[in-house]
Design a protein around this motif. Sequence first.
Motif, PDB file in Angstrom:
ATOM      1  N   LYS A   1       0.843  -1.194   0.000  1.00  0.00           N
ATOM      2  CA  LYS A   1       0.000   0.000   0.000  1.00  0.00           C
ATOM      3  C   LYS A   1       0.878   1.244   0.000  1.00  0.00           C
ATOM      4  CE  LYS A   1      -2.485  -0.460   3.658  1.00  0.00           C
ATOM      5  NZ  LYS A   1      -3.375  -0.167   4.806  1.00  0.00           N
ATOM      6  N   LEU A   2       0.214   2.406  -0.027  1.00  0.00           N
ATOM      7  CA  LEU A   2       0.943   3.666   0.024  1.00  0.00           C
ATOM      8  C   LEU A   2       1.572   3.865   1.398  1.00  0.00           C
ATOM      9  CD1 LEU A   2      -1.627   6.011  -1.760  1.00  0.00           C
ATOM     10  CD2 LEU A   2       0.543   5.200  -2.700  1.00  0.00           C
ATOM     11  N   SER A   3       2.731   4.500   1.403  1.00  0.00           N
ATOM     12  CA  SER A   3       3.444   4.796   2.643  1.00  0.00           C
ATOM     13  C   SER A   3       3.683   6.296   2.731  1.00  0.00           C
ATOM     14  CB  SER A   3       4.781   4.046   2.672  1.00  0.00           C
ATOM     15  OG  SER A   3       5.528   4.384   3.826  1.00  0.00           O
ATOM     16  N   LEU A   4       3.356   6.875   3.885  1.00  0.00           N
ATOM     17  CA  LEU A   4       3.579   8.302   4.139  1.00  0.00           C
ATOM     18  C   LEU A   4       4.890   8.432   4.899  1.00  0.00           C
ATOM     19  CD1 LEU A   4       2.470  11.195   3.961  1.00  0.00           C
ATOM     20  CD2 LEU A   4       1.218  10.756   6.084  1.00  0.00           C
ATOM     21  N   GLU A   5       5.842   9.181   4.327  1.00  0.00           N
ATOM     22  CA  GLU A   5       7.211   9.145   4.835  1.00  0.00           C
ATOM     23  C   GLU A   5       7.882  10.512   4.762  1.00  0.00           C
ATOM     24  OE1 GLU A   5       9.086   6.696   1.947  1.00  0.00           O
ATOM     25  OE2 GLU A   5       7.891   4.917   2.387  1.00  0.00           O
ATOM     26  N   PHE A   6       9.060  10.591   5.407  1.00  0.00           N
ATOM     27  CA  PHE A   6       9.992  11.659   5.105  1.00  0.00           C
ATOM     28  C   PHE A   6      10.550  11.418   3.700  1.00  0.00           C
ATOM     29  CE2 PHE A   6      10.975  11.497   9.838  1.00  0.00           C
ATOM     30  CZ  PHE A   6      10.412  12.727  10.133  1.00  0.00           C
ATOM     31  N   PRO A   7      10.916  12.458   2.959  1.00  0.00           N
ATOM     32  CA  PRO A   7      11.747  12.230   1.777  1.00  0.00           C
ATOM     33  C   PRO A   7      13.020  11.494   2.227  1.00  0.00           C
ATOM     34  CG  PRO A   7      10.992  14.507   1.873  1.00  0.00           C
ATOM     35  CD  PRO A   7      10.649  13.890   3.191  1.00  0.00           C
ATOM     36  N   ALA A   8      13.469  10.559   1.420  1.00  0.00           N
ATOM     37  CA  ALA A   8      14.610   9.743   1.842  1.00  0.00           C
ATOM     38  C   ALA A   8      15.247   9.086   0.630  1.00  0.00           C
ATOM     39  CB  ALA A   8      14.160   8.675   2.842  1.00  0.00           C
TER      40      ALA A   8
ATOM     41  N   LEU B   1       2.486  18.811   1.888  1.00  0.00           N
ATOM     42  CA  LEU B   1       2.959  19.803   2.856  1.00  0.00           C
ATOM     43  C   LEU B   1       2.017  19.773   4.049  1.00  0.00           C
ATOM     44  CD1 LEU B   1       3.869  22.866   0.588  1.00  0.00           C
ATOM     45  CD2 LEU B   1       5.280  20.901   1.232  1.00  0.00           C
ATOM     46  N   ILE B   2       2.563  19.450   5.218  1.00  0.00           N
ATOM     47  CA  ILE B   2       1.745  19.267   6.414  1.00  0.00           C
ATOM     48  C   ILE B   2       2.114  20.333   7.443  1.00  0.00           C
ATOM     49  CG2 ILE B   2       1.126  17.661   8.253  1.00  0.00           C
ATOM     50  CD1 ILE B   2       1.873  15.400   6.340  1.00  0.00           C
ATOM     51  N   PRO B   3       1.138  21.125   7.905  1.00  0.00           N
ATOM     52  CA  PRO B   3       1.429  22.163   8.897  1.00  0.00           C
ATOM     53  C   PRO B   3       2.207  21.594  10.084  1.00  0.00           C
ATOM     54  CG  PRO B   3      -0.805  22.419   8.100  1.00  0.00           C
ATOM     55  CD  PRO B   3      -0.293  21.128   7.522  1.00  0.00           C
ATOM     56  N   LEU B   4       3.254  22.299  10.458  1.00  0.00           N
ATOM     57  CA  LEU B   4       4.163  21.819  11.498  1.00  0.00           C
ATOM     58  C   LEU B   4       3.765  22.441  12.832  1.00  0.00           C
ATOM     59  CD1 LEU B   4       6.688  20.037  11.797  1.00  0.00           C
ATOM     60  CD2 LEU B   4       8.071  22.074  11.432  1.00  0.00           C
ATOM     61  N   ASP B   5       2.886  21.741  13.551  1.00  0.00           N
ATOM     62  CA  ASP B   5       2.437  22.224  14.854  1.00  0.00           C
ATOM     63  C   ASP B   5       2.142  21.026  15.746  1.00  0.00           C
ATOM     64  OD1 ASP B   5      -0.068  21.227  14.035  1.00  0.00           O
ATOM     65  OD2 ASP B   5      -0.720  23.185  13.305  1.00  0.00           O
ATOM     66  N   SER B   6       1.594  21.284  16.921  1.00  0.00           N
ATOM     67  CA  SER B   6       1.370  20.209  17.889  1.00  0.00           C
ATOM     68  C   SER B   6       0.258  19.253  17.474  1.00  0.00           C
ATOM     69  CB  SER B   6       1.050  20.802  19.268  1.00  0.00           C
ATOM     70  OG  SER B   6      -0.116  21.608  19.206  1.00  0.00           O
ATOM     71  N   ASN B   7      -0.472  19.573  16.409  1.00  0.00           N
ATOM     72  CA  ASN B   7      -1.542  18.698  15.923  1.00  0.00           C
ATOM     73  C   ASN B   7      -1.089  17.808  14.768  1.00  0.00           C
ATOM     74  OD1 ASN B   7      -3.585  19.771  17.680  1.00  0.00           O
ATOM     75  ND2 ASN B   7      -3.700  21.569  16.350  1.00  0.00           N
ATOM     76  N   ILE B   8       0.206  17.761  14.524  1.00  0.00           N
ATOM     77  CA  ILE B   8       0.688  17.054  13.335  1.00  0.00           C
ATOM     78  C   ILE B   8       0.373  15.561  13.380  1.00  0.00           C
ATOM     79  CG2 ILE B   8       3.030  16.745  14.253  1.00  0.00           C
ATOM     80  CD1 ILE B   8       4.014  17.141  11.336  1.00  0.00           C
TER      81      ILE B   8
ATOM     82  N   LEU C   1       8.483   8.883  10.853  1.00  0.00           N
ATOM     83  CA  LEU C   1       7.670  10.093  10.736  1.00  0.00           C
ATOM     84  C   LEU C   1       6.705  10.217  11.909  1.00  0.00           C
ATOM     85  CD1 LEU C   1       6.605  12.567   9.236  1.00  0.00           C
ATOM     86  CD2 LEU C   1       5.224  11.037   7.810  1.00  0.00           C
ATOM     87  N   TYR C   2       6.098   9.100  12.307  1.00  0.00           N
ATOM     88  CA  TYR C   2       5.114   9.174  13.387  1.00  0.00           C
ATOM     89  C   TYR C   2       5.782   9.460  14.732  1.00  0.00           C
ATOM     90  CZ  TYR C   2       0.583   8.441  15.543  1.00  0.00           C
ATOM     91  OH  TYR C   2      -0.602   8.631  16.207  1.00  0.00           O
ATOM     92  N   ALA C   3       6.972   8.903  14.951  1.00  0.00           N
ATOM     93  CA  ALA C   3       7.700   9.199  16.187  1.00  0.00           C
ATOM     94  C   ALA C   3       8.041  10.687  16.257  1.00  0.00           C
ATOM     95  CB  ALA C   3       8.971   8.356  16.270  1.00  0.00           C
ATOM     96  N   PHE C   4       8.434  11.254  15.123  1.00  0.00           N
ATOM     97  CA  PHE C   4       8.709  12.696  15.044  1.00  0.00           C
ATOM     98  C   PHE C   4       7.454  13.491  15.403  1.00  0.00           C
ATOM     99  CE2 PHE C   4       8.485  16.568  12.431  1.00  0.00           C
ATOM    100  CZ  PHE C   4       9.644  17.228  12.816  1.00  0.00           C
ATOM    101  N   ALA C   5       6.318  13.087  14.837  1.00  0.00           N
ATOM    102  CA  ALA C   5       5.062  13.789  15.092  1.00  0.00           C
ATOM    103  C   ALA C   5       4.644  13.675  16.556  1.00  0.00           C
ATOM    104  CB  ALA C   5       3.966  13.235  14.186  1.00  0.00           C
TER     105      ALA C   5
END
Length: 201
Positions: free
Chosen positions: A79-86, A161-168, A187-191
């Motif tokens: 399936k699709l994966s949502l990631e950091f560019p890498a 592009l995802i807003p970078l705030d506490s709701n990420i 990515l999720y650990a970062f969020a």
Amino acid sequence: MEQYHNVKIEKIETLYKANWLQLNKISFTDSKNKIRSWESVDRTTKKGDTDGVDIIAIVNKDSQRHLICVLQFRAPIGKLSLEFPAGLVDGDESAEVSANRELLEETGYTSKSVCHVSPTPMSLEPGLSSANTRYVIINVKEELLQPQQHLEENELIEVLLIPLDSNIADRLNKIAIERNCQISSQLYAFALGLSFQTIFS
């Protein structure tokens, strides 16, 4: 704790080798002097001490900072994966050079400044593989209206592009549901780190 220092790798045997990956059997002597074995999936492409880079790229849009993420199909999860560019480190290039190159290729954005590069490689799933990464934090040049990706022929990558705030973390979860995709653990650990104060307040 000293007991863990006595572990010794005795032999690494390649069971199967393909173009990009190989399956290894690792024999080692544990702290009780017993011979044990472990199977490991490792990359065949590593030239130095680092396999690849994960890019935490920040861009300003509408007077707010946004995190640049990518969405692409990953065959192992189906399936699709949502990631950091890498991407993988190419030859003997540095992590910073690799990150700038991969950011441009995958997203079309270019670096304004590099804020941080992991001083040592970071393991990804050490119970499964020796694969590792270095994290590179990049401030991106002013937002482009239509950034031009430089993808390889077999790549299809969507830039988000995802807003970078506490709701990420909530934003990522919403995307995962709406797009039926899986969020990468990095990515999720970062969020979650950004959401920590909100979660425990």
